[in-house]
Design a protein around this motif. Structure first.
Motif, PDB file in Angstrom:
ATOM      1  N   ASP A 127      53.871  50.117  35.307  1.00 42.37           N
ATOM      2  CA  ASP A 127      54.571  49.943  36.583  1.00 42.37           C
ATOM      3  C   ASP A 127      54.085  50.970  37.607  1.00 42.37           C
ATOM      4  OD1 ASP A 127      56.060  47.863  35.563  1.00 42.37           O
ATOM      5  OD2 ASP A 127      57.786  49.105  35.046  1.00 42.37           O
ATOM      6  N   GLU A 128      53.907  52.202  37.164  1.00 36.65           N
ATOM      7  CA  GLU A 128      53.417  53.242  38.077  1.00 36.65           C
ATOM      8  C   GLU A 128      52.001  52.928  38.548  1.00 36.65           C
ATOM      9  OE1 GLU A 128      52.964  58.123  38.180  1.00 36.65           O
ATOM     10  OE2 GLU A 128      52.834  57.045  36.272  1.00 36.65           O
ATOM     11  N   GLN A 129      51.133  52.484  37.626  1.00 40.83           N
ATOM     12  CA  GLN A 129      49.767  52.140  38.013  1.00 40.83           C
ATOM     13  C   GLN A 129      49.740  50.941  38.956  1.00 40.83           C
ATOM     14  OE1 GLN A 129      47.476  51.696  34.387  1.00 40.83           O
ATOM     15  NE2 GLN A 129      48.217  53.664  33.584  1.00 40.83           N
ATOM     16  N   LEU A 130      50.661  50.001  38.741  1.00 44.31           N
ATOM     17  CA  LEU A 130      50.739  48.860  39.646  1.00 44.31           C
ATOM     18  C   LEU A 130      51.191  49.307  41.036  1.00 44.31           C
ATOM     19  CD1 LEU A 130      50.398  45.777  39.724  1.00 44.31           C
ATOM     20  CD2 LEU A 130      52.816  45.573  39.154  1.00 44.31           C
ATOM     21  N   ALA A 131      52.141  50.246  41.080  1.00 43.15           N
ATOM     22  CA  ALA A 131      52.596  50.763  42.369  1.00 43.15           C
ATOM     23  C   ALA A 131      51.479  51.519  43.072  1.00 43.15           C
ATOM     24  CB  ALA A 131      53.814  51.667  42.158  1.00 43.15           C
ATOM     25  N   ILE A 132      50.722  52.323  42.301  1.00 48.03           N
ATOM     26  CA  ILE A 132      49.578  53.024  42.890  1.00 48.03           C
ATOM     27  C   ILE A 132      48.567  52.044  43.456  1.00 48.03           C
ATOM     28  CG2 ILE A 132      47.593  54.477  42.314  1.00 48.03           C
ATOM     29  CD1 ILE A 132      49.396  55.882  40.254  1.00 48.03           C
ATOM     30  N   THR A 133      48.305  50.975  42.721  1.00 48.77           N
ATOM     31  CA  THR A 133      47.335  49.974  43.179  1.00 48.77           C
ATOM     32  C   THR A 133      47.829  49.266  44.427  1.00 48.77           C
ATOM     33  OG1 THR A 133      46.621  49.659  40.890  1.00 48.77           O
ATOM     34  CG2 THR A 133      45.996  47.970  42.479  1.00 48.77           C
ATOM     35  N   HIS A 134      49.121  48.904  44.451  1.00 47.72           N
ATOM     36  CA  HIS A 134      49.661  48.262  45.653  1.00 47.72           C
ATOM     37  C   HIS A 134      49.578  49.193  46.859  1.00 47.72           C
ATOM     38  CE1 HIS A 134      51.153  44.338  44.495  1.00 47.72           C
ATOM     39  NE2 HIS A 134      51.662  44.829  43.375  1.00 47.72           N
ATOM     40  N   ARG A 135      49.873  50.459  46.640  1.00 51.41           N
ATOM     41  CA  ARG A 135      49.796  51.404  47.751  1.00 51.41           C
ATOM     42  C   ARG A 135      48.351  51.545  48.230  1.00 51.41           C
ATOM     43  NH1 ARG A 135      51.629  55.668  45.360  1.00 51.41           N
ATOM     44  NH2 ARG A 135      49.627  56.717  45.061  1.00 51.41           N
ATOM     45  N   THR A 136      47.411  51.590  47.279  1.00 52.44           N
ATOM     46  CA  THR A 136      46.006  51.705  47.646  1.00 52.44           C
ATOM     47  C   THR A 136      45.525  50.458  48.373  1.00 52.44           C
ATOM     48  OG1 THR A 136      45.614  53.147  45.738  1.00 52.44           O
ATOM     49  CG2 THR A 136      43.695  52.132  46.752  1.00 52.44           C
ATOM     50  N   VAL A 137      45.974  49.288  47.930  1.00 52.06           N
ATOM     51  CA  VAL A 137      45.613  48.041  48.617  1.00 52.06           C
ATOM     52  C   VAL A 137      46.125  48.076  50.050  1.00 52.06           C
ATOM     53  CG1 VAL A 137      46.090  45.561  48.716  1.00 52.06           C
ATOM     54  CG2 VAL A 137      45.415  46.620  46.551  1.00 52.06           C
ATOM     55  N   GLY A 138      47.359  48.527  50.247  1.00 57.92           N
ATOM     56  CA  GLY A 138      47.903  48.618  51.601  1.00 57.92           C
ATOM     57  C   GLY A 138      47.120  49.580  52.474  1.00 57.92           C
ATOM     58  N   THR A 139      46.761  50.734  51.896  1.00 60.92           N
ATOM     59  CA  THR A 139      45.979  51.718  52.659  1.00 60.92           C
ATOM     60  C   THR A 139      44.610  51.171  53.015  1.00 60.92           C
ATOM     61  OG1 THR A 139      47.142  53.528  51.544  1.00 60.92           O
ATOM     62  CG2 THR A 139      45.039  54.053  52.594  1.00 60.92           C
ATOM     63  N   ARG A 140      43.942  50.542  52.084  1.00 60.52           N
ATOM     64  CA  ARG A 140      42.598  50.014  52.344  1.00 60.52           C
ATOM     65  C   ARG A 140      42.640  48.817  53.289  1.00 60.52           C
ATOM     66  NH1 ARG A 140      39.378  50.621  46.512  1.00 60.52           N
ATOM     67  NH2 ARG A 140      39.613  52.919  46.396  1.00 60.52           N
ATOM     68  N   GLN A 141      43.731  48.048  53.240  1.00 58.73           N
ATOM     69  CA  GLN A 141      43.853  46.945  54.182  1.00 58.73           C
ATOM     70  C   GLN A 141      43.957  47.485  55.617  1.00 58.73           C
ATOM     71  OE1 GLN A 141      43.865  43.379  53.590  1.00 58.73           O
ATOM     72  NE2 GLN A 141      43.457  43.626  55.787  1.00 58.73           N
ATOM     73  N   LYS A 142      44.723  48.552  55.785  1.00 56.14           N
ATOM     74  CA  LYS A 142      44.815  49.171  57.115  1.00 56.14           C
ATOM     75  C   LYS A 142      43.468  49.727  57.552  1.00 56.14           C
ATOM     76  CE  LYS A 142      49.702  50.457  56.656  1.00 56.14           C
ATOM     77  NZ  LYS A 142      50.670  51.587  56.570  1.00 56.14           N
ATOM     78  N   PHE A 143      42.718  50.279  56.599  1.00 49.53           N
ATOM     79  CA  PHE A 143      41.413  50.817  56.962  1.00 49.53           C
ATOM     80  C   PHE A 143      40.434  49.703  57.316  1.00 49.53           C
ATOM     81  CE2 PHE A 143      37.364  53.034  56.149  1.00 49.53           C
ATOM     82  CZ  PHE A 143      37.573  54.158  56.913  1.00 49.53           C
ATOM     83  N   VAL A 144      40.539  48.563  56.632  1.00 48.33           N
ATOM     84  CA  VAL A 144      39.705  47.413  57.009  1.00 48.33           C
ATOM     85  C   VAL A 144      40.021  46.965  58.434  1.00 48.33           C
ATOM     86  CG1 VAL A 144      39.280  44.968  56.543  1.00 48.33           C
ATOM     87  CG2 VAL A 144      39.277  46.602  54.652  1.00 48.33           C
ATOM     88  N   ASP A 145      41.312  46.900  58.761  1.00 49.09           N
ATOM     89  CA  ASP A 145      41.710  46.509  60.123  1.00 49.09           C
ATOM     90  C   ASP A 145      41.184  47.506  61.146  1.00 49.09           C
ATOM     91  OD1 ASP A 145      43.019  44.421  58.911  1.00 49.09           O
ATOM     92  OD2 ASP A 145      44.996  45.401  58.946  1.00 49.09           O
ATOM     93  N   LEU A 146      41.285  48.827  60.795  1.00 50.94           N
ATOM     94  CA  LEU A 146      40.782  49.841  61.712  1.00 50.94           C
ATOM     95  C   LEU A 146      39.280  49.714  61.897  1.00 50.94           C
ATOM     96  CD1 LEU A 146      41.102  52.457  63.353  1.00 50.94           C
ATOM     97  CD2 LEU A 146      40.897  53.734  61.196  1.00 50.94           C
ATOM     98  N   THR A 147      38.561  49.522  60.797  1.00 54.06           N
ATOM     99  CA  THR A 147      37.101  49.415  60.878  1.00 54.06           C
ATOM    100  C   THR A 147      36.688  48.159  61.649  1.00 54.06           C
ATOM    101  OG1 THR A 147      36.987  50.506  58.722  1.00 54.06           O
ATOM    102  CG2 THR A 147      34.988  49.453  59.498  1.00 54.06           C
TER     103      THR A 147
END
Length: 502
Positions: free
Chosen positions: A185-205
């Motif tokens: 569950d913790e690893q899934l939460a980390i992955t979801h958080r990372t996906v959200g962060t990288r999605q924002k970075f894709v939008d920024l880029t």
């Protein structure tokens, strides 16, 4: 007459038993090379974590609830309980062989004799009434049945300890699956958080590319990093589902979702757990050092392991039973001594059945020595001796394996705790590096690839830290199991509405 017969038989029994002996060696616990302290134990102490009950070692209420459900519904535990009942019945049946076999019979018959065979003066119709009691006792002069009872009693204790070992293994398995679910569950939460962060970075880029400040390569690289993070989601969801199924079967259920803190139940989400909507993101350690693992639990004295671990006591009772079977095999080489007694009455009238003239009785003794079986019995004795040696070696091997399991668990707990401390420091440093790289990139002082490298390293470090925390928890589970803890009976639940005192 019957009373005199009974007294005579009782005297014979007492005399035979007093003169009898039990062949075969009496059991003595074999000497074992017990070390003064466990290997890899930093500070030897008399106290041990295994002396604590499992609900003290695992204070999580949800985990305690799962363990109680498993102990009540797990099929292996229930099968082990049935084997205990089976062994108890065998012991009762074996013990009865030491006592006299008593039987009683009564009969009534009416008979017509042929007139051609009828003696003069005898009526053609006669009545025959009979009552009879008999006693037969094989004197346990050589201790065959006493040794057989000793073996059956050891087998009963063996099944009891086997049940305790199954319960201890079940507690460890449930705790392992529960902690694994929490880590996933913790690893899934980390992955979801990372996906959200990288999605924002894709939008920024993408926005910077539209303004002409970055190249298409930067956009493609950001999208690739986002896809890498998303690719972890199906694998984590699969592992969560399989772990839930495994835990459900341990509890005696059909495969189903396991409710736990931070994870929505079936009524809270229409999707499968961890697929469309994962648990809420969790924050990482706030400081550079992170949470420090608890000290390594005390293992206690190695000599107490022989009395605490159910599997060792089970192996010892198997040795006790094999030792007693040697006595049974030796007793079979000697003749059987049987005492018999019979008394009753036979009369042609029911009213005179218990009168003096109707009484009958007999008493006797028999010594039986089969002439064709001695060689077979010698082979049976050799078989019993070989089985005893095998049980002895298995017991000694189990002791050495037990010491190895404790030492391995102590080493794993020490090294996993040290690794967790280093992983905590690495994650804290990677978070600072990621924040600095992103800030420098936004103002043009760092390259795009510095940001990508920092984000990738942070994601990997967070997943490694989660796995390290799990290993530290599981090392305690393995140590508690290796030391013989976990089989203890749970405390009874308090009454729902206790009565007030006087």
């Amino acid at each position: 007459m019957m009373r005199r017969l009974g007294l005579a038989m009782a005297g014979l029994l007492i005399g035979a038993l007093g003169a009898g002996c039990a062949l075969g060696p009496d059991y003595r616990r074999p000497d074992t090379a017990t070390p003064a302290a466990y290997r890899f134990e930093e500070t030897p102490a008399a106290d041990s974590i295994a002396d604590a009950r499992w609900w003290q070692v695992y204070p999580d209420p949800m985990l305690q609830s799962l363990i109680r459900e498993g102990l009540a519904g797990n099929f292996d535990v229930r099968i082990a309980a049935a084997r205990v009942d089976q062994a108890r019945a065998v012991l009762g049946s074996t013990r009865l062989q030491q006592f006299p076999q008593v039987s009683a019979a009564a009969g009534a018959a009416r008979e017509r004799i042929s007139l051609y065979e009828l003696p003069t003066g005898t009526p053609p119709l006669t009545n025959i009434f009979s009552v009879e009691g008999s006693l037969s006792y094989e004197v346990d002069f050589w201790g065959k049945y006493r040794r057989a009872t000793e073996a059956a009693r050891a087998q009963l204790l063996q099944s009891v300890y086997a049940k305790q070992d199954v319960a201890a293994g079940l507690v460890a398995s449930i705790a392992t699956a529960y902690f694994t679910l929490q880590a996933l569950d913790e690893q899934l939460a980390i992955t979801h958080r990372t996906v959200g962060t990288r999605q924002k970075f894709v939008d920024l880029t993408q926005a910077q590319h539209d303004r002409g400040t970055v190249s298409e390569l930067d956009v493609a690289t950001a999208q690739a990093q986002l896809a890498i993070a998303k690719a972890n989601l199906p694998d984590l969801s699969r592992r969560i589902g399989q772990t839930e199924d495994q835990l459900s079967v341990l509890l005696g259920r059909n495969p189903d979702q396991i409710l736990r803190a931070g994870v929505p139940g079936p009524s809270d989400s229409a999707s499968a757990p961890g697929v469309a909507a994962g648990p809420a993101p969790v924050a990482g350690p706030a400081s550079a050092s992170g949470p420090v693992p608890a000290p390594v639990p005390a293992a206690g004295l190695p000599s107490s392991l022989l009395e605490r671990r159910p599997d060792l006591r089970e192996a010892e009772q198997a040795l006790v039973a094999a030792n007693a079977e040697v006595g049974v095999a030796k007793a079979n080489l000697f003749p059987n001594i049987t005492l018999t007694g019979q008394g009753g009455g036979i009369s042609d009238a029911l009213s005179s059945l218990f009168s003096g003239p109707a009484r009958t009785w007999s008493a006797g003794a028999q010594v039986l020595l089969p002439l064709l079986d001695p060689q077979r019995n010698l082979y049976q004795l050799e078989l019993a001796d070989a089985q005893k040696r095998q049980a002895l070696l298995q017991y000694q091997q189990s002791v050495h394996v037990a010491f190895q399991e404790v030492a391995d668990a102590l080493l794993a707990r020490q090294q996993d705790a040290e690794l967790q401390i280093q992983e905590e420091a690495q994650v804290a440093a990677q978070r600072r590096a990621n924040t600095i790289a992103l800030a420098r990139y936004r103002v043009g002082y760092a390259s795009y690839f510095n940001v990508i490298d920092a984000d990738r390293d942070l994601f990997t470090a967070e997943l490694s830290l989660s796995a390290s925390r799990l290993n530290t928890e599981l090392a305690v589970v393995q140590l508690y199991r290796a030391l013989g803890g976990g089989w203890q009976v749970d405390q009874p639940a308090p009454p729902a509405n206790p009565r007030p005192g006087p």
